[in-house]
Design an enzyme around this catalytic site. Structure first.
Site, PDB file in Angstrom:
ATOM      1  N   ARG A  53      36.362  34.515  43.537  1.00 13.32           N
ATOM      2  CA  ARG A  53      34.860  34.354  44.462  1.00 13.32           C
ATOM      3  C   ARG A  53      35.538  35.199  45.993  1.00 13.32           C
ATOM      4  O   ARG A  53      34.341  35.968  45.933  1.00 13.32           O
ATOM      5  CB  ARG A  53      35.725  33.002  45.280  1.00 13.32           C
ATOM      6  CG  ARG A  53      34.292  32.262  46.359  1.00 13.32           C
ATOM      7  CD  ARG A  53      33.808  32.032  45.237  1.00 13.32           C
ATOM      8  NE  ARG A  53      33.454  30.751  43.918  1.00 13.32           N
ATOM      9  CZ  ARG A  53      34.029  29.627  44.773  1.00 13.32           C
ATOM     10  NH1 ARG A  53      33.913  29.025  46.197  1.00 13.32           N
ATOM     11  NH2 ARG A  53      34.496  28.432  43.742  1.00 13.32           N
ATOM     12  N   THR A  54      36.847  35.863  46.317  1.00  8.75           N
ATOM     13  CA  THR A  54      37.563  36.371  47.057  1.00  8.75           C
ATOM     14  C   THR A  54      36.596  38.188  46.923  1.00  8.75           C
ATOM     15  O   THR A  54      36.274  38.903  47.409  1.00  8.75           O
ATOM     16  CB  THR A  54      38.645  36.409  47.491  1.00  8.75           C
ATOM     17  OG1 THR A  54      38.904  35.603  47.772  1.00  8.75           O
ATOM     18  CG2 THR A  54      39.650  37.659  48.510  1.00  8.75           C
ATOM     19  N   LYS A  82      52.856  47.371  31.758  1.00 11.30           N
ATOM     20  CA  LYS A  82      54.102  47.359  30.661  1.00 11.30           C
ATOM     21  C   LYS A  82      55.023  47.992  31.556  1.00 11.30           C
ATOM     22  O   LYS A  82      56.035  48.467  31.633  1.00 11.30           O
ATOM     23  CB  LYS A  82      53.011  48.889  30.554  1.00 11.30           C
ATOM     24  CG  LYS A  82      52.305  49.048  29.241  1.00 11.30           C
ATOM     25  CD  LYS A  82      51.683  50.191  29.147  1.00 11.30           C
ATOM     26  CE  LYS A  82      50.298  50.464  28.208  1.00 11.30           C
ATOM     27  NZ  LYS A  82      49.532  50.718  28.678  1.00 11.30           N
ATOM     28  N   ARG A 103      44.798  41.748  46.608  1.00  8.12           N
ATOM     29  CA  ARG A 103      45.832  40.211  45.665  1.00  8.12           C
ATOM     30  C   ARG A 103      46.495  40.693  44.751  1.00  8.12           C
ATOM     31  O   ARG A 103      46.996  40.862  44.030  1.00  8.12           O
ATOM     32  CB  ARG A 103      44.685  39.344  45.192  1.00  8.12           C
ATOM     33  CG  ARG A 103      44.209  38.590  45.131  1.00  8.12           C
ATOM     34  CD  ARG A 103      44.472  36.860  46.263  1.00  8.12           C
ATOM     35  NE  ARG A 103      44.212  35.771  45.515  1.00  8.12           N
ATOM     36  CZ  ARG A 103      43.712  34.972  46.455  1.00  8.12           C
ATOM     37  NH1 ARG A 103      43.344  35.195  47.097  1.00  8.12           N
ATOM     38  NH2 ARG A 103      44.026  34.451  45.850  1.00  8.12           N
ATOM     39  N   HIS A 131      45.887  36.284  54.843  1.00  7.68           N
ATOM     40  CA  HIS A 131      44.967  35.642  54.084  1.00  7.68           C
ATOM     41  C   HIS A 131      43.521  36.599  54.545  1.00  7.68           C
ATOM     42  O   HIS A 131      43.099  35.003  55.494  1.00  7.68           O
ATOM     43  CB  HIS A 131      44.211  35.202  52.407  1.00  7.68           C
ATOM     44  CG  HIS A 131      43.012  35.778  52.192  1.00  7.68           C
ATOM     45  ND1 HIS A 131      42.576  36.544  51.670  1.00  7.68           N
ATOM     46  CD2 HIS A 131      42.509  34.568  51.030  1.00  7.68           C
ATOM     47  CE1 HIS A 131      41.175  36.745  51.046  1.00  7.68           C
ATOM     48  NE2 HIS A 131      41.435  35.122  50.543  1.00  7.68           N
TER      49      HIS A 131
END
Ligand SMILES: [Zn+2]
Lengths: 305, 155
Positions: A53-54, A82, A103, A131
């Protein structure tokens, strides 16, 4: 306003917040006027955990400004798998893009990453931390539906782990809102947040029962209480059940009460609330686009009207 | 002054550090900050709960053959804000200063939040702001109030 990085809503003054919200309102009024504002601009998307959504909201915002995105893709298919450090990843990707959106599942990741790059970086959620664009769209919705003057807001649900709540509560100290916190005792605000709110001169009023303050509220912000916070299913059901609302609950509220939720919801707001004038949570989600457009435009050097 | 001299004379050290005016009862935590548990063989003397005009009760720690790093002094100042550091060479106090409360401690404490980015293998040092009632991680906001020595980073 010119911030290189947007890491936390705490870094934003009232003037900064108003500048973003005013600009977002102007964009929402006439979105077409901004559609080639940032042609040739590329936004680098670094999503170390899924948040569809974000990510969609940022992508939409950048494309509606005429720009495009470059996407790291899922962590499974990248060099992170890795064992590359986050500091290395952001230093590579900043070469591909004009700004970055990050994020990441760990707290402090966005702040650390921002110390390694020269392009502006937006924190789109760092674990249980900050956020800030969610906070800005929450503020936008509150201002749009209830205004900042003489505001009484109730914030309800998981106040211990809910980062959305911490960030919003802190931002609201800028506008002198009366804040009431409603939660089970085991999920009250953590002490670092309480400390901040006290530092900002806010009075923290805590309740275990919504009925105590519901009739006074202009805004009720509901968040989800998660099953994993409780040792067993029975206890969860019993406690969470006391923090669910339906249209009957809201009979005791003001007629113009605004009900918000960061979504997705499960059962904390019954579907029969959706059809009432109280329900603003879908509008709240839609507001993410103009707010992120405004923020990106300001970060990338656009001037507010 | 003369009081201090007398106590420093009790068991003189040749080269090393005398930490005086430690908050009463904190001497063992001071040793923890210095990473001293007796196994590495330094000669250490500790006096606890000695009468003090200034503090009521104070502790004193003397360590032979050891001077303190700035980081160690910074953390020490948080648990013993009135402490003074005396550097001794050839039985004489050649340098004496009070600790100062820093505004920030870097690279000394480990963030107790296991989900904090500073606990990962990243090229970043832990950084804590000193606040009224403890220290606060600059990255994740976690506050440490009690038992700071337990959070000192292992070398
Ligand atoms: Zn931390």
């Amino acid at each position: 306003m010119r911030h290189d990085h947007i890491i936390s809503a705490k870094q934003l003054s009232r003037a900064d917040i108003e500048a973003v919200l005013d600009h977002a309102a102007a964009i929402a009024e006439e979105p077409g006027a901004y559609s080639d504002r940032h042609a040739d601009t590329l936004l680098g998307m670094l999503f170390f955990e899924p948040s569809t959504r974000t990510k969609m909201s940022f992508t939409t915002a950048m494309k509606r400004l005429g720009g495009d995105i470059v996407d790291m893709g899922s962590v499974e298919s990248s060099s992170v798998k890795k064992g590359e450090s986050l500091a290395d990843t952001v230093r590579v990707v900043e070469g591909y893009a004009d700004a970055l959106v990050l994020r990441h599942p760990m707290e402090g990741s966005a702040k650390m990453a921002s110390e390694f790059v020269d392009v502006p970086l937006v924190n789109a959620g760092d674990g249980a931390g900050q956020h800030p664009t969610q906070t800005l769209l929450d503020l936008y919705t509150i201002r749009e539906s209830a205004g900042f003057d003489d505001l009484t807001i109730g914030i309800m649900g998981d106040l211990k782990y809910g980062r959305t709540v911490h960030s919003l509560a802190h931002a609201l100290t800028n506008v002198d809102a009366r804040q009431h916190f409603v939660s089970p005792e085991s999920l009250q605000l953590p002490r670092s947040v309480r400390y901040d709110l006290h530092q900002e001169g806010a009075e923290v009023r805590e309740h275990t029962d919504l009925d105590e303050i519901l009739p006074e509220l202009d805004v009720l912000y509901v968040t989800r209480i998660q099953r994993e916070r409780f040792p067993d299913e029975g206890e969860y059901r019993e406690v969470a059940g006391q923090y669910q609302i339906d249209s009957e609950t809201l009979a005791a509220a003001k007629d113009d009460l605004t009900v918000m939720h960061p979504l997705p919801r499960v059962d904390e707001i019954a579907h029969d609330v959706d059809d009432t004038d109280h329900a603003k949570y879908f509008q709240q989600a839609h507001n993410g686009v103009p707010v992120r457009m405004a923020l990106l435009d300001l970060m990338l050097g656009g001037e507010p009207e | 002054m003369s009081d201090d001299d007398q106590q420093l004379r009790v068991s003189k050290i040749r080269n090393g550090t005398v930490i005086d005016h430690i908050t009463g009862g904190q001497a063992l935590n001071v040793l923890a900050i210095l990473g001293i548990d007796g196994t590495s063989g330094e000669s250490v003397s500790v006096a606890m709960n000695m009468p003090s005009d200034r503090l009521g009760k104070k502790d004193i720690v003397k360590v032979e053959g050891r001077e303190l790093s700035q980081n160690e002094v910074d953390v020490l100042s948080l648990i013993a804000p009135a402490a003074s550091i005396n550097i001794v060479r050839e039985y004489d106090v050649v340098e004496k200063h009070r600790v100062e409360r820093p505004s920030m401690v870097e690279g000394v404490l480990e963030c107790p939040n296991h989900n904090c980015i500073t606990t990962e293998d990243e090229p970043v040092e832990s950084r804590f702001a000193v606040v009224d009632d403890g220290v606060r991680c600059e990255y994740c906001d976690t506050i440490i109030r009690d038992n700071l020595p337990a959070h000192i980073l292992a070398d």
